[in-house]
Design an enzyme around this catalytic site. Structure first.
Site, PDB file in Angstrom:
ATOM      1  N   ASP A 101       0.827  -1.200   0.000  1.00 24.12           N
ATOM      2  CA  ASP A 101       0.000   0.000   0.000  1.00 24.12           C
ATOM      3  C   ASP A 101       0.868   1.258   0.000  1.00 24.12           C
ATOM      4  O   ASP A 101       0.603   2.208  -0.738  1.00 24.12           O
ATOM      5  CB  ASP A 101      -0.943  -0.020   1.204  1.00 24.12           C
ATOM      6  CG  ASP A 101      -1.987   1.077   1.166  1.00 24.12           C
ATOM      7  OD1 ASP A 101      -2.587   1.323   0.098  1.00 24.12           O
ATOM      8  OD2 ASP A 101      -2.223   1.699   2.217  1.00 24.12           O
ATOM      9  N   LYS A 148     -10.136   6.501 -11.375  1.00 30.29           N
ATOM     10  CA  LYS A 148      -9.536   5.265 -10.863  1.00 30.29           C
ATOM     11  C   LYS A 148      -8.102   5.113 -11.372  1.00 30.29           C
ATOM     12  O   LYS A 148      -7.837   5.263 -12.556  1.00 30.29           O
ATOM     13  CB  LYS A 148     -10.355   4.059 -11.304  1.00 30.29           C
ATOM     14  CG  LYS A 148     -11.764   4.045 -10.735  1.00 30.29           C
ATOM     15  CD  LYS A 148     -12.541   2.862 -11.254  1.00 30.29           C
ATOM     16  CE  LYS A 148     -13.945   2.825 -10.683  1.00 30.29           C
ATOM     17  NZ  LYS A 148     -14.699   1.684 -11.217  1.00 30.29           N
TER      18      LYS A 148
END
Length: 190
Positions: A101, A148
């Site tokens: 992440d 996105k």
């Protein structure tokens, strides 16, 4: 004999990690990558990196990253300390996911340059990831579709021969929601 994790030596940047970093630094200088963070040299980690977690033993996850903005790629090395342990001698899946992440978020923030949130984080654990050992990390932007941003990431052995884990991450641009919230503080995210 059990390891004593109260010793600060348990979370130090190892010579093996320095060797991998030096190899990546040479590649970076040769191929136009820019160093963006090195936990062994930089005095304080950026506040937005969750992987900055520190105990009395030092940083739990050491890492250094390089970026190539034009190609939308990131490479680096990380080393999981004792407090990142899951099964004995191996990194915890949550610590591994944190690094996937962090590196993809860092890459997205730098090359796309917008406020983002993680919408989806999928990690495939291929092989156990060792503690206190250098781990190569790579990430790249796969595609951008409107708000996105899709990325892929990988963690592997220093020689690149063993893939420990790979990830697919989806970030969503929240720039317009932040602007709207600034204009109308009572508005909530939807």
């Amino acid at each position: 004999m059990a390891m004593d994790i109260t010793s600060s030596a348990q979370n130090t940047w190892l010579p093996e990690t320095e060797e991998v970093y030096t190899r990546l630094l040479a590649r970076a200088e040769r191929d136009g990558w820019v160093p963006i963070w090195n936990s062994n040299r930089d005095p304080a980690p950026p506040e937005y990196l969750f992987s900055r977690v520190t105990t009395e033993n030092g940083l739990v996850i050491h890492h250094a990253m390089f970026i190539q903005e034009e190609e939308k790629k990131l490479m680096g090395v990380c080393q999981f300390g004792e407090e990142a342990q899951g099964p004995k001698g191996l990194a915890h899946g949550g610590a591994i996911a944190t690094m996937h992440d962090d590196v993809t978020g860092e890459l997205t923030g730098r090359v796309v340059g917008m406020a983002i949130l993680t919408a989806s984080l999928t990690i495939n654990f291929k092989r156990p990831t060792p503690l206190r050992s250098p781990v190569l990390i790579e990430a790249h932007v796969d595609k951008i579709e409107g708000k996105k941003i899709f990325l892929k990431s990988c963690m592997k052995s220093p020689d690149g021969g063993t893939v420990y884990s790979d990830g697919m991450v989806l970030y969503v641009n929240i720039e317009s929601q932040l602007r709207a919230a600034e204009e109308n503080p009572s508005q909530h995210y939807e």
